[in-house]
Design a protein around this motif. Structure first.
Motif, PDB file in Angstrom:
ATOM      1  N   GLU A 183      51.681  42.279  53.505  1.00 28.09           N
ATOM      2  CA  GLU A 183      51.680  43.735  53.387  1.00 28.09           C
ATOM      3  C   GLU A 183      50.603  44.208  52.416  1.00 28.09           C
ATOM      4  O   GLU A 183      49.929  45.220  52.662  1.00 28.09           O
ATOM      5  N   MET A 184      50.414  43.435  51.326  1.00 27.78           N
ATOM      6  CA  MET A 184      49.402  43.798  50.332  1.00 27.78           C
ATOM      7  C   MET A 184      47.988  43.719  50.932  1.00 27.78           C
ATOM      8  O   MET A 184      47.138  44.576  50.669  1.00 27.78           O
ATOM      9  N   LYS A 185      47.773  42.734  51.786  1.00 30.94           N
ATOM     10  CA  LYS A 185      46.438  42.563  52.387  1.00 30.94           C
ATOM     11  C   LYS A 185      46.100  43.754  53.281  1.00 30.94           C
ATOM     12  O   LYS A 185      44.985  44.301  53.226  1.00 30.94           O
ATOM     13  N   LEU A 186      47.062  44.168  54.089  1.00 31.31           N
ATOM     14  CA  LEU A 186      46.822  45.315  54.961  1.00 31.31           C
ATOM     15  C   LEU A 186      46.519  46.571  54.138  1.00 31.31           C
ATOM     16  O   LEU A 186      45.625  47.360  54.462  1.00 31.31           O
ATOM     17  N   GLU A 187      47.274  46.765  53.057  1.00 35.58           N
ATOM     18  CA  GLU A 187      47.071  47.934  52.208  1.00 35.58           C
ATOM     19  C   GLU A 187      45.708  47.896  51.534  1.00 35.58           C
ATOM     20  O   GLU A 187      45.012  48.914  51.455  1.00 35.58           O
ATOM     21  N   LEU A 188      45.290  46.699  51.060  1.00 33.40           N
ATOM     22  CA  LEU A 188      43.990  46.575  50.398  1.00 33.40           C
ATOM     23  C   LEU A 188      42.841  46.830  51.363  1.00 33.40           C
ATOM     24  O   LEU A 188      41.836  47.458  51.001  1.00 33.40           O
ATOM     25  N   GLU A 189      42.963  46.339  52.570  1.00 37.62           N
ATOM     26  CA  GLU A 189      41.895  46.572  53.558  1.00 37.62           C
ATOM     27  C   GLU A 189      41.752  48.066  53.855  1.00 37.62           C
ATOM     28  O   GLU A 189      40.624  48.583  53.967  1.00 37.62           O
ATOM     29  N   GLU A 190      42.877  48.758  53.944  1.00 33.51           N
ATOM     30  CA  GLU A 190      42.814  50.204  54.202  1.00 33.51           C
ATOM     31  C   GLU A 190      42.182  50.934  53.025  1.00 33.51           C
ATOM     32  O   GLU A 190      41.319  51.806  53.208  1.00 33.51           O
TER      33      GLU A 190
END
Length: 999
Positions: free
Chosen positions: A390-397
């Motif tokens: 979940e953190m990876k998706l948020e960071l990419e956004e």
């Protein structure tokens, strides 16, 4: 207005109570504490607000419910159907009103519905209770007429109370012939002070001589008082001695007699005790002989009964075995059930092992560590993996958002920089505007050269220090790289993929950091301040070659425009720096995520290695696989437990069979029988032997009782003999004759002691102490001494009287002088009393005015409104009294009524009987509600107001109430005999908050 429905959320003891479809004449019946008063108070509270905490009325807050309040549904002649809801909130509650046409409102809309009626006026006009009738019973004389008049105007006695209060306040302040009222007292005091003011000057010279003479007289009087006190005390003691001298002499003689007898030791009531012990001692011999004969007979009976004690010794063991025979059958059934369950568990184990699909055997799974710490670690790792995704998706956004914002700001900064003047042009422009001369430029050039030399030396020192630090960092990074490479080789040697991955990743990361650390940042070799100074040096030199400045205003405008652009540029640059920081933070979070992800994989693979789970399965299904391993271990444990239980059952069955066989072989003649028959035979034998044992025990118990009784009798016989011996020892007597002689002397001594005690009791309250009595024994002329003291006391009292008269005369003279000398004080008092009189007169005039206004108001009411109300009241009174009374007249003066009987006889209200007065009161109250206040048509609420009426009067009042069609009637009662006057559909039964309709 008619109340159609009542819904109580919580009010007093009533909770969640609903009453629907209330009739035009609704009767509420219930015993005491059924909730009648609570419902009445609820209606008042919803319509006019709950009582405040400062009010004397009960608030009826629920004890076991947080909800407080409720709602009622009404039908209004002008507004139609409406719902009024009031719940706990501010002091009187929060109210909501909803009308049939959709209007919503609060207190203002409710006041509009109620015609601005307040609670007090509603209770006075439309709410009946016993208080009004009880007030009539307590009144006397003209008060009854005033009360009825007040009830006919306001509905309560408040008018008569107000009139009485005003009259009382006036009489308290002034009466024409009075003395106690305040104004009368002030007038008397003022008159007295006026006379005293006229005695002002006079006698002052004699004051000191009077004071000295008074002190001398008072000293002599004190001495006489002391002498009289001593003589009175002496006289009292002499009179007291005349009363007690015979007792004192008798006390002395008694003490001498006791001394002659000496000390005698004899037990209390010794003669009576000795004779009583002798009488008790004779019956014991016959009783002991009888007990010996009965004991011998019981011993012969015991010899004939002999139970098998050896068999009975094992009774508990045998009974335990016999009680286990039903258990044997139960264990057999249980064993079959467990065998069936074992087959089921075996199938479930195979199914779980297939689902796991691990390269291990079932027995190896049991050795896996699945304790609470491992389980917690699995949960933590699985949750951590989900959180990282979940953190990876948020960071990419966020990365895309920050990157776009940064690019946009860079474009805006480049555009703003292109519009700002170059530094050289701006400096030249400022110099032209400032009007600098050649000398100032030369001074500035020298100053710049000095600064350039200073910054050049400082830059050289910084470069030397940086080189030294870089050399030191290089050694540290190389040492850390060697350690990490050693860790990689160790992982390869031990075949730990996680350790290898971590070592390679850390080595690469360290290499990147080392390269970045050794790259000198741009601009580090050159000092920006030094470059700026060199550039400024060139500009100053160019300026020295130029000396013309033109178009001053145009240059100033150009400089102002450039300043605004520079400010805009600075703002954009600041925003760009902030955006760069945000962008760098996102990059840093990506790096932190990668480190965290590497740690997560390391922990995941370590767990997978411990549980022998393939890494591809652990990445996707770690939690599910761990759950199946736990399930397999649980099933295996339960299967082992079942196997163990089957073995225990078999062992238990074998133990029961062997134990029963042992007893059968030893005590039964026939042993070739099945298990149940052996048990039955052993039970029968045990029963026979127990019966023998019981008979033997009964005989033994009886024998023991007789032996105990024999022992007790012998002990009691011995005790009596010891008591007689003890009496002789206490009296120090060797035989019976000597014992009796000592008893006679002891009795004589007791009588002397008793008499001495009585004498001392009489003397203990004498004012003459015991040492003083010895001195009084030697006195012989007491009468003469008393006469002499009396003569001396008379002489002293005569002298004291003369001194007191003289002292009183002197005090009077002093008082006259003191009173005559305080003229200023008397004048002050006179003015103060006069001011107080004026203030009291003002208060008296205010009450006079209020009484006059009240009288005029009452007179206007009598002439304008009261005739119509009295006409209706006469109609009601005629009906209630069945024609005996038919007219109600106003008194010509004052506030009161005259009642006319059918024979035209006129009565004042106080001349009527109590019952008739109550009928007049009810007629006036109902007439008031149906005439002067007829447009409101509120419900008339009656709470057992007619319980003092007889049956006929009660029936008439109920018929009258039923005839009032324009008002709804809510009638509350606890008397069953009244219910016969109403139809069943109009009666509601109240029972501890439960509403029932009578059958």
């Amino acid at each position: 207005m008619k109340i159609i429905e009542i819904h109580i959320y919580g009010y007093g003891q009533l909770e969640n109570m609903q009453i629907k479809d209330l009739a035009d004449f609704q009767v509420f019946f219930g015993e005491n504490e059924a909730g009648k008063s609570t419902i009445m108070a609820f209606v008042h509270g919803i319509l006019f607000g709950f009582p405040t905490k400062q009010s004397s009325e009960l608030r009826y807050e629920p004890k076991h419910n947080n909800k407080y309040g409720g709602k009622i549904r009404i039908f209004h002649d002008d507004f139609g159907f409406a719902v009024i809801e009031r719940v706990k909130g501010k002091s009187t509650g929060d109210v909501k009103v909803s009308l049939e046409d959709g209007r919503l409102g609060e207190e203002e809309l409710l006041k509009e519905l109620l015609g601005n009626f307040d609670k007090g006026l509603f209770q006075a006009i439309f709410s009946f209770n016993l208080n009004g009738l009880q007030n009539i019973h307590q009144m006397k004389g003209e008060e009854i007429g005033k009360f009825l008049f007040s009830a006919g105007t306001l509905g309560t006695e408040r008018l008569s109370e107000a009139e009485a209060v005003l009259q009382k306040e006036l009489e308290t302040r002034f009466k024409p012939s009075g003395k106690k009222p305040l104004l009368n007292e002030k007038l008397q005091e003022l008159h007295a002070l006026n006379g005293e003011l006229k005695k002002a000057l006079a006698k002052n010279d004699e004051y000191d001589s009077f004071i000295k003479k008074q002190e001398s007289i008072q000293e002599e009087m004190a001495g006489i008082h002391h002498q009289l006190s001593e003589m009175q005390e002496s006289n009292e003691k002499l009179n007291e001695w005349k009363k007690i001298h015979s007792l004192v002499k008798e006390e002395l003689w008694t003490k001498n007699e006791l001394a002659d007898l000496g000390e005698i030791q004899f037990p209390a009531q010794g003669i009576e005790r000795f004779e009583r012990l002798n009488q008790l001692l004779y019956p014991y011999n016959a009783q002991i002989k009888s007990l010996l004969e009965r004991i011998e007979g019981l011993k012969k009976e015991l010899a004939a009964i002999r139970p098998d004690d050896l068999f009975l010794e094992h009774e508990s063991t045998l009974m335990t075995i016999l009680d286990q025979i039903p258990l044997f059958d139960q264990l057999e059934l249980e064993k079959q059930q467990y065998l069936s369950k074992l087959q089921d568990y075996q199938g479930r184990l195979s199914e779980t092992l297939d689902r796991l699909h691990l390269p291990v055997k079932g027995e190896e799974i049991l050795s896996f560590n699945t304790n609470i710490y491992v389980k917690n670690e699995v949960e933590v790792v699985a949750s951590r993996g989900k959180k990282l995704n979940e953190m990876k998706l948020e960071l990419e956004e966020r990365f895309q958002e920050e990157k776009a914002a940064l690019e946009k700001l860079e474009i805006e900064v480049e555009s703003a920089e292109s519009q700002v003047l170059p530094h050289k042009e701006r400096v030249l422009l400022e110099e032209k505007l400032n009007g600098e001369d050649k000398k100032s430029l030369e001074n500035e050039l020298n100053s710049i050269k000095d600064k350039i030399e200073f910054y050049r030396l400082a830059n050289e020192r910084e470069q030397n220090e940086w080189k030294r630090l870089q050399k030191q960092k290089k050694l540290q990074f190389l040492l850390f790289e060697f350690i990490l490479l050693g860790l990689v080789f160790y992982g390869i040697f031990t075949k730990q993929s996680g350790l290898i991955f971590f070592g390679i990743f850390a080595a690469l990361l360290t290499g990147v950091l080392m390269v970045k650390s050794f790259n000198r940042p741009k601009g580090q070799d050159s000092n920006p301040t030094l470059d700026s100074l060199k550039e400024k040096e060139k500009q100053v030199i160019q300026k020295l070659g130029s000396a013309e400045y033109a178009n001053f205003m145009k240059l100033q405008e150009q400089l102002l425009l450039d300043n605004r652009r520079k400010e805009q540029l600075q703002g954009l640059q600041m925003r760009l720096e902030q955006q760069n920081d945000q962008y760098d933070k996102v990059i840093s979070k990506f790096e932190a995520w990668e480190i965290e992800s590497a740690k997560y994989k390391e922990n995941l693979f370590t767990l997978a290695s411990q549980l022998k789970i393939p890494e591809y399965i652990a990445m996707a299904h770690l939690r599910e696989t761990f759950g199946l391993i736990e399930q397999y271990k649980t099933l295996w444990r339960e299967k082992s437990h079942l196997q163990e239980r089957v073995s225990q059952i078999k062992a238990k069955q074998l133990s029961i069979e062997n134990s029963l066989e042992l007893f059968a072989n030893r005590y039964l003649s026939e042993v070739h029988m099945d298990l149940h028959k052996k048990g039955y035979a052993l039970r029968e034998k045990l029963k026979v032997e127990n019966e023998k044992k019981i008979m033997s025990q009964e005989r033994l118990a009886k024998l023991l009782d007789l032996e105990n009784e024999l022992t007790q009798k012998k002990r009691e016989q011995l005790h009596l003999k010891e008591e007689i011996t003890k009496l002789f020892d206490e009296a120090d007597a060797s035989n019976e004759q000597q014992y009796y002689e000592l008893g006679v002397k002891a009795e004589k001594q007791a009588k002397f002691k008793e008499r001495l005690k009585d004498i001392q009791k009489q003397l203990q309250f004498s004012i003459i102490t015991e040492p003083e009595r010895e001195s009084f024994l030697h006195l012989h002329n007491i009468e003469e001494m008393v006469v002499e003291q009396q003569k001396e006391a008379i002489r002293l009292k005569e002298r004291l009287t003369a001194l007191q008269e003289e002292d009183a005369s002197i005090k009077y003279e002093i008082q006259v002088l003191e009173e005559g000398g305080i003229y200023s004080e008397l004048l002050h008092q006179f003015k103060q009393k006069k001011y107080e009189l004026e203030e009291l007169a003002k208060e008296w005039s205010v009450y006079c005015l209020a009484q006059d206004i009240l009288a005029k108001t009452v007179e206007k009411y009598k002439n304008t409104y009261l005739p119509r109300m009295l006409s209706k009241a006469e109609e009601y009174l005629f009906f209630l009294t069945e024609g005996r009374y038919h007219r109600i007249h106003l008194q010509k003066s004052g506030t009161g009524f005259l009642i006319e009987r059918q024979d035209y006889t006129i009565f004042e209200a106080n001349e009527l009987s109590q019952a008739t007065t109550e009928q007049v009161y009810v007629s006036i109250r109902l007439a008031l509600a149906t005439t002067l206040y007829e447009k409101y048509r509120f419900p008339i609420i009656i709470d057992d107001s007619f319980v003092n009426f007889d049956a006929r009067r009660t029936q008439k009042i109920i018929e009258l109430l039923k005839s009032l069609k324009q008002n709804q009637i809510l009638f509350f009662t606890c008397h069953t005999h009244l219910l016969s006057n109403f139809s069943h559909e109009n009666i509601l039964l109240l029972n501890k908050g439960i509403v029932e309709i009578p059958s």
